[in-house]
Design a protein around this motif. Sequence first.
Motif, PDB file in Angstrom:
ATOM      1  N   VAL A 125       0.848  -1.194   0.000  1.00 51.34           N
ATOM      2  CA  VAL A 125       0.000   0.000   0.000  1.00 51.34           C
ATOM      3  C   VAL A 125       0.881   1.240   0.000  1.00 51.34           C
ATOM      4  N   ASP A 126       0.284   2.381  -0.322  1.00 52.67           N
ATOM      5  CA  ASP A 126       0.972   3.664  -0.229  1.00 52.67           C
ATOM      6  C   ASP A 126       0.700   4.267   1.151  1.00 52.67           C
ATOM      7  N   ILE A 127       1.740   4.800   1.787  1.00 52.56           N
ATOM      8  CA  ILE A 127       1.633   5.342   3.135  1.00 52.56           C
ATOM      9  C   ILE A 127       1.883   6.846   3.104  1.00 52.56           C
ATOM     10  N   ALA A 128       0.922   7.628   3.627  1.00 51.03           N
ATOM     11  CA  ALA A 128       1.069   9.080   3.744  1.00 51.03           C
ATOM     12  C   ALA A 128       1.683   9.400   5.105  1.00 51.03           C
ATOM     13  N   ILE A 129       2.798  10.143   5.093  1.00 50.09           N
ATOM     14  CA  ILE A 129       3.522  10.490   6.312  1.00 50.09           C
ATOM     15  C   ILE A 129       3.388  11.989   6.584  1.00 50.09           C
ATOM     16  N   SER A 130       3.148  12.345   7.844  1.00 54.96           N
ATOM     17  CA  SER A 130       3.122  13.739   8.267  1.00 54.96           C
ATOM     18  C   SER A 130       4.041  13.888   9.472  1.00 54.96           C
ATOM     19  N   VAL A 131       4.978  14.867   9.412  1.00 55.00           N
ATOM     20  CA  VAL A 131       5.948  15.060  10.493  1.00 55.00           C
ATOM     21  C   VAL A 131       5.796  16.467  11.065  1.00 55.00           C
ATOM     22  N   THR A 132       5.679  16.558  12.399  1.00 53.32           N
ATOM     23  CA  THR A 132       5.594  17.850  13.073  1.00 53.32           C
ATOM     24  C   THR A 132       6.561  17.868  14.255  1.00 53.32           C
ATOM     25  N   ASP A 133       6.715  19.053  14.844  1.00 49.07           N
ATOM     26  CA  ASP A 133       7.493  19.167  16.080  1.00 49.07           C
ATOM     27  C   ASP A 133       6.560  19.245  17.281  1.00 49.07           C
ATOM     28  N   THR A 137       3.822  20.978  17.020  1.00 56.28           N
ATOM     29  CA  THR A 137       2.987  22.139  16.677  1.00 56.28           C
ATOM     30  C   THR A 137       3.043  22.443  15.188  1.00 56.28           C
ATOM     31  N   ASP A 138       4.249  22.622  14.679  1.00 59.83           N
ATOM     32  CA  ASP A 138       4.434  23.012  13.283  1.00 59.83           C
ATOM     33  C   ASP A 138       5.009  21.860  12.456  1.00 59.83           C
ATOM     34  N   PRO A 139       4.738  21.873  11.129  1.00 59.92           N
ATOM     35  CA  PRO A 139       5.315  20.839  10.266  1.00 59.92           C
ATOM     36  C   PRO A 139       6.834  20.966  10.180  1.00 59.92           C
ATOM     37  N   VAL A 140       7.490  19.839   9.957  1.00 53.86           N
ATOM     38  CA  VAL A 140       8.949  19.821   9.850  1.00 53.86           C
ATOM     39  C   VAL A 140       9.320  19.240   8.483  1.00 53.86           C
ATOM     40  N   GLY A 141      10.009  20.059   7.684  1.00 53.45           N
ATOM     41  CA  GLY A 141      10.448  19.615   6.369  1.00 53.45           C
ATOM     42  C   GLY A 141      11.844  19.039   6.385  1.00 53.45           C
ATOM     43  N   GLN A 142      12.217  18.394   5.262  1.00 54.38           N
ATOM     44  CA  GLN A 142      13.553  17.814   5.072  1.00 54.38           C
ATOM     45  C   GLN A 142      13.867  16.745   6.121  1.00 54.38           C
ATOM     46  N   VAL A 143      12.851  15.991   6.492  1.00 56.82           N
ATOM     47  CA  VAL A 143      13.033  14.862   7.402  1.00 56.82           C
ATOM     48  C   VAL A 143      13.159  13.583   6.563  1.00 56.82           C
ATOM     49  N   GLU A 144      14.186  12.805   6.818  1.00 55.91           N
ATOM     50  CA  GLU A 144      14.369  11.530   6.129  1.00 55.91           C
ATOM     51  C   GLU A 144      13.505  10.474   6.822  1.00 55.91           C
ATOM     52  N   VAL A 145      12.536   9.938   6.077  1.00 50.70           N
ATOM     53  CA  VAL A 145      11.599   8.961   6.628  1.00 50.70           C
ATOM     54  C   VAL A 145      11.781   7.626   5.914  1.00 50.70           C
ATOM     55  N   ALA A 146      11.696   6.531   6.652  1.00 54.80           N
ATOM     56  CA  ALA A 146      11.848   5.207   6.044  1.00 54.80           C
ATOM     57  C   ALA A 146      10.926   4.207   6.726  1.00 54.80           C
ATOM     58  N   ILE A 147      10.336   3.335   5.917  1.00 56.14           N
ATOM     59  CA  ILE A 147       9.632   2.156   6.413  1.00 56.14           C
ATOM     60  C   ILE A 147      10.298   0.968   5.736  1.00 56.14           C
ATOM     61  N   THR A 173      10.377  14.567   3.666  1.00 53.38           N
ATOM     62  CA  THR A 173       9.223  15.458   3.794  1.00 53.38           C
ATOM     63  C   THR A 173       9.500  16.803   3.125  1.00 53.38           C
ATOM     64  N   GLY A 174       8.435  17.403   2.600  1.00 52.37           N
ATOM     65  CA  GLY A 174       8.530  18.732   2.008  1.00 52.37           C
ATOM     66  C   GLY A 174       8.313  19.810   3.062  1.00 52.37           C
ATOM     67  N   SER A 175       8.158  21.034   2.621  1.00 54.92           N
ATOM     68  CA  SER A 175       8.014  22.157   3.539  1.00 54.92           C
ATOM     69  C   SER A 175       6.747  22.048   4.395  1.00 54.92           C
ATOM     70  N   ALA A 176       5.750  21.313   3.897  1.00 50.44           N
ATOM     71  CA  ALA A 176       4.510  21.125   4.656  1.00 50.44           C
ATOM     72  C   ALA A 176       4.595  19.930   5.598  1.00 50.44           C
ATOM     73  N   GLY A 177       5.776  19.302   5.664  1.00 52.18           N
ATOM     74  CA  GLY A 177       5.982  18.209   6.597  1.00 52.18           C
ATOM     75  C   GLY A 177       5.454  16.864   6.155  1.00 52.18           C
ATOM     76  N   GLY A 178       5.089  16.737   4.872  1.00 52.49           N
ATOM     77  CA  GLY A 178       4.500  15.483   4.415  1.00 52.49           C
ATOM     78  C   GLY A 178       5.257  14.832   3.278  1.00 52.49           C
ATOM     79  N   CYS A 179       5.061  13.526   3.137  1.00 50.64           N
ATOM     80  CA  CYS A 179       5.571  12.776   1.983  1.00 50.64           C
ATOM     81  C   CYS A 179       4.791  11.465   1.901  1.00 50.64           C
ATOM     82  N   THR A 180       4.888  10.806   0.762  1.00 54.84           N
ATOM     83  CA  THR A 180       4.203   9.527   0.561  1.00 54.84           C
ATOM     84  C   THR A 180       5.220   8.454   0.216  1.00 54.84           C
ATOM     85  N   LEU A 181       5.168   7.343   0.929  1.00 56.46           N
ATOM     86  CA  LEU A 181       6.013   6.188   0.641  1.00 56.46           C
ATOM     87  C   LEU A 181       5.166   5.187  -0.135  1.00 56.46           C
ATOM     88  N   SER A 182       5.600   4.864  -1.352  1.00 57.98           N
ATOM     89  CA  SER A 182       4.805   4.024  -2.250  1.00 57.98           C
ATOM     90  C   SER A 182       5.203   2.558  -2.156  1.00 57.98           C
TER      91      SER A 182
END
Length: 216
Positions: free
Chosen positions: A56-64, A66-76, A83-92
């Motif tokens: 499945v595709d997984i939608a990731i959201s990263v915050t501190d 309170t606020d979104p955190v961009g440029q976070v390296e996420v792995a499953i 993550t982008g500037s809005a704190g989100g990315c999708t792992l396909s």
Amino acid sequence: MALEAWNDLTLAEKRKIRRGFIRNPHKAYERLRSQAEGDTPEPDTPTPEPEVVSAVDIAISVTDGTDPVGQVEVAIGEITGTTGSAGGCTLSNVPVGSATITATKEGYENYSETITVDETHTSFTISLEAVTPTQTITIQVEDNDSASLINGASVTIDGEYKGTTTTVNGYDGFLNVTVPIKDSYVVNVTATGYLEYNETKHYENGNNIVVYLLST
């Protein structure tokens, strides 16, 4: 069905109809009626097998928190994203099942958690904790009258107990403590035979914080 129509059936057809009445009387009756009227019975429709989902595709959201955190390296597992500037990315195409999700960025504590990936778990929110920069400072405790160094004095910095003064590098009355980087600290010192000390002390990089205790 008329008797003539029944008699025209083969033995195998008669047996099939009898078995149908036992297993599904309604369907067997409809088949029998259609044959009597000269209709061609509709074939049974097979039940489709449920589709097996393997990824499945997984939608990731990263915050501190309170606020979104961009440029976070996420792995499953081996599937990674940033993550982008809005704190989100999708792992396909993340394989379903149990997996470990990780998130890392300089200035934040590393994040790791075991999750379940399936059709009902396709989005995850991660909260990162910022790393507080620290420094090590030295507390020096002396007798105000004699200037003698005092061992065993209890030291609290900004409300957090840090330990007691002891002998460091051959000198009495010292305690090295790790604290957040700041310009000043609230220092509280107590020792047997002395009045309690509680003041805000300014810290200059590389210098000891010296506390002078008054005897009771």
